[in-house]
Write an enzyme that holds these catalytic residues in place. Structure first.
Site, PDB file in Angstrom:
ATOM      1  N   GLU A 123     -15.135  -6.990   0.016  1.00  0.00           N
ATOM      2  CA  GLU A 123     -15.297  -5.683   0.679  1.00  0.00           C
ATOM      3  C   GLU A 123     -15.468  -4.565  -0.344  1.00  0.00           C
ATOM      4  O   GLU A 123     -16.247  -3.630  -0.116  1.00  0.00           O
ATOM      5  CB  GLU A 123     -14.107  -5.383   1.600  1.00  0.00           C
ATOM      6  CG  GLU A 123     -13.882  -6.393   2.713  1.00  0.00           C
ATOM      7  CD  GLU A 123     -15.082  -6.667   3.595  1.00  0.00           C
ATOM      8  OE1 GLU A 123     -15.998  -5.813   3.654  1.00  0.00           O
ATOM      9  OE2 GLU A 123     -15.111  -7.746   4.213  1.00  0.00           O
ATOM     10  N   VAL A 171     -30.902  -7.625  -5.815  1.00  0.00           N
ATOM     11  CA  VAL A 171     -30.352  -8.094  -7.088  1.00  0.00           C
ATOM     12  C   VAL A 171     -31.210  -9.277  -7.522  1.00  0.00           C
ATOM     13  O   VAL A 171     -31.303 -10.280  -6.810  1.00  0.00           O
ATOM     14  CB  VAL A 171     -28.876  -8.514  -6.938  1.00  0.00           C
ATOM     15  CG1 VAL A 171     -28.369  -9.194  -8.198  1.00  0.00           C
ATOM     16  CG2 VAL A 171     -28.006  -7.307  -6.593  1.00  0.00           C
TER      17      VAL A 171
END
Ligand code: ARG
Ligand code: ZN
Ligand code: CA
Length: 237
Positions: free
Chosen positions: A150, A172
């Protein structure tokens, strides 16, 4: 280069029974896990397969517990609509990571707000049984990796499968594209989208003990939020 960034953390425990009022030891265990995971001092990183070993990243972000607040409330299931944050507003969210620990319900371990959202709801929410690795914790989510995941979102990381099929991006480059979340504890290699999935990445959905790395590409994406003009630039001072 911003160097090592230390983020103060306020933990707000909202409990409807004594078990949910987790101990200081349980809270401290989670802060330690955040530090070892974000600094890549976790011992299980040795399990990263050689294909990905050179990508294991020390994000150079660390955490320090600044305050614990505890509130009793008869509500036993808070959902994911941010109500807990409105009842117990965050402490100085511009420079503090706020973590609410309360039962969410619906089998949900935790949820996060991405950077750039409203200050009044900035932070992450995690169920007491998925917070830290001692006390009131429940396997297989009892190694503190829900908070690692998270806080990854809180620092702008996406799920490694990009929440879509093979051509959906997590922005990414060094996390191989993946078709969907992986669950449980996949064996290596697990191939999808003509490459091996980085199932041991914190931003997949595997069991806590089966996730043990952020990648260099994720490090550079998350550190961008601290740069001048970035949504969390105030935390880099
Ligand atoms: N379902 C949550 C999310 O998508 C958390 C998943 C955490 N996984 C874990 N193994 N602790 O944000
Ligand atoms: Zn997630
Ligand atoms: Ca990728």
């Amino acid at each position: 280069n911003l160097g090592v960034i230390t983020i103060p953390v306020v933990v707000t425990v909202v409990y409807s029974n004594s078990q949910e009022n987790i101990s200081d030891a349980q809270i401290n265990s989670q802060i330690s896990i955040l530090n070892s995971d974000f600094r890549a001092t976790n011992s299980d990183k040795n399990s990263v397969p050689s294909e990905f070993a050179s990508l294991v990243a020390d994000s150079e972000v660390q955490f320090t517990l600044s305050q614990v607040r505890r509130y009793s409330n008869s509500k036993s299931s808070w959902g994911t609509n941010d109500e807990v944050k409105l009842v117990y507003p965050p402490v100085t969210p511009a420079n503090t990571l706020n973590i609410w620990v309360c039962n969410i319900g619906g089998g949900i371990l935790g949820y996060a707000q991405f950077p750039g959202g409203p200050a009044s709801t900035d932070g992450v929410v995690i169920g007491p049984q998925y917070f830290g690795n001692t006390g009131y914790v429940a396997a297989p989510f009892d190694k503190g990796r829900t908070a690692t995941h998270e806080v990854g979102h809180y620092l702008n990381l996406r799920h490694i499968w990009g929440d879509g099929r093979c051509n959906q991006d997590d922005f990414v480059a060094d996390t191989p594209s993946s078709d969907a979340p992986n669950y449980g504890c996949p064996s290596y290699p697990t191939a999808n989208c003509r490459s091996n999935d980085m199932t041991m990445n914190y931003m997949d959905y595997t069991n806590d003990e089966c996730m043990y790395m952020f990648s260099e590409g994720q490090k550079s994406r998350l550190r961008t939020v601290f740069a001048s003009g970035g949504p969390r630039a105030a935390m880099a001072n």
